[in-house]
Design a protein around this motif. Structure first.
Motif, PDB file in Angstrom:
ATOM      1  N   ASP A  13      92.497  -1.672  41.229  1.00  0.00           N
ATOM      2  CA  ASP A  13      91.239  -1.314  40.567  1.00  0.00           C
ATOM      3  C   ASP A  13      91.435  -0.321  39.429  1.00  0.00           C
ATOM      4  OD1 ASP A  13      89.323  -1.418  43.657  1.00  0.00           O
ATOM      5  OD2 ASP A  13      89.724  -2.974  42.163  1.00  0.00           O
ATOM      6  N   TYR A  14      92.619   0.231  39.293  1.00  0.00           N
ATOM      7  CA  TYR A  14      92.873   1.234  38.257  1.00  0.00           C
ATOM      8  C   TYR A  14      93.437   0.576  37.008  1.00  0.00           C
ATOM      9  CZ  TYR A  14      91.675   5.007  41.368  1.00  0.00           C
ATOM     10  OH  TYR A  14      90.972   5.856  42.186  1.00  0.00           O
ATOM     11  N   ARG A  34      83.678   4.826  38.510  1.00  0.00           N
ATOM     12  CA  ARG A  34      83.717   4.956  39.959  1.00  0.00           C
ATOM     13  C   ARG A  34      85.125   5.153  40.497  1.00  0.00           C
ATOM     14  NH1 ARG A  34      79.585   0.697  42.866  1.00  0.00           N
ATOM     15  NH2 ARG A  34      77.647   1.625  42.161  1.00  0.00           N
ATOM     16  N   THR A  35      85.236   5.917  41.582  1.00  0.00           N
ATOM     17  CA  THR A  35      86.513   6.063  42.260  1.00  0.00           C
ATOM     18  C   THR A  35      86.816   4.782  43.036  1.00  0.00           C
ATOM     19  OG1 THR A  35      85.407   7.047  44.171  1.00  0.00           O
ATOM     20  CG2 THR A  35      86.295   8.562  42.525  1.00  0.00           C
ATOM     21  N   ALA A  36      88.075   4.620  43.370  1.00  0.00           N
ATOM     22  CA  ALA A  36      88.512   3.472  44.151  1.00  0.00           C
ATOM     23  C   ALA A  36      89.778   3.869  44.887  1.00  0.00           C
ATOM     24  CB  ALA A  36      88.756   2.265  43.254  1.00  0.00           C
ATOM     25  N   GLN A  37      90.105   3.086  45.921  1.00  0.00           N
ATOM     26  CA  GLN A  37      91.320   3.361  46.685  1.00  0.00           C
ATOM     27  C   GLN A  37      92.344   2.247  46.581  1.00  0.00           C
ATOM     28  OE1 GLN A  37      90.608   4.806  50.659  1.00  0.00           O
ATOM     29  NE2 GLN A  37      88.838   6.016  50.029  1.00  0.00           N
TER      30      GLN A  37
END
Length: 123
Positions: free
Chosen positions: A109-110, A102-105
């Protein structure tokens, strides 16, 4: 494990363009969402753009929307950030990042990060 290497940074005048590239190692690149972040001196690292593992969804910070475009090529294990109409406030070290699925901002979270590439926009 994913290793990321950014390239394409440099010095450009306001209104100009740069294209950043991030090369990723590993056979599972297509299962990772990718993001670009930047950090200016004395400031926190901030979200710039993100792209889903398939490339079908993209997300941008309001400050770059309409000027920057994120893209990826899963066959070549690369993700790019096309930056147009650059402003002095875009000056920062730009980082490529990866996280599973999933993407995250949020930077936290990376899971994987590149070493960064400097972008300097002169007025």
């Amino acid at each position: 494990q994913v290793q990321l290497v950014e390239s394409g940074g440099g010095l450009v005048q306001a209104g100009g363009s740069l294209r950043l590239s991030c090369a990723a190692s590993g056979r599972t690149f297509s299962t990772y969402a990718m993001g670009w972040f930047r950090q200016a001196p004395g400031k926190e690292r901030e979200f710039v753009a993100a792209i889903s593992w398939s490339g079908s969804s993209t997300y941008y910070a309001d400050s770059v929307k309409g000027r920057f475009t994120i893209s990826r090529d899963n066959a070549k294990n690369t993700v790019a950030l096309q930056m147009n109409s650059l402003k002095p406030e875009d000056t920062a070290v730009y980082y490529c990042a990866a996280r599973r699925l999933r993407t995250a901002q949020a930077a936290a979270d990376y899971e994987y990060w590149g070493q960064g590439t400097q972008v300097t926009v002169s007025s």
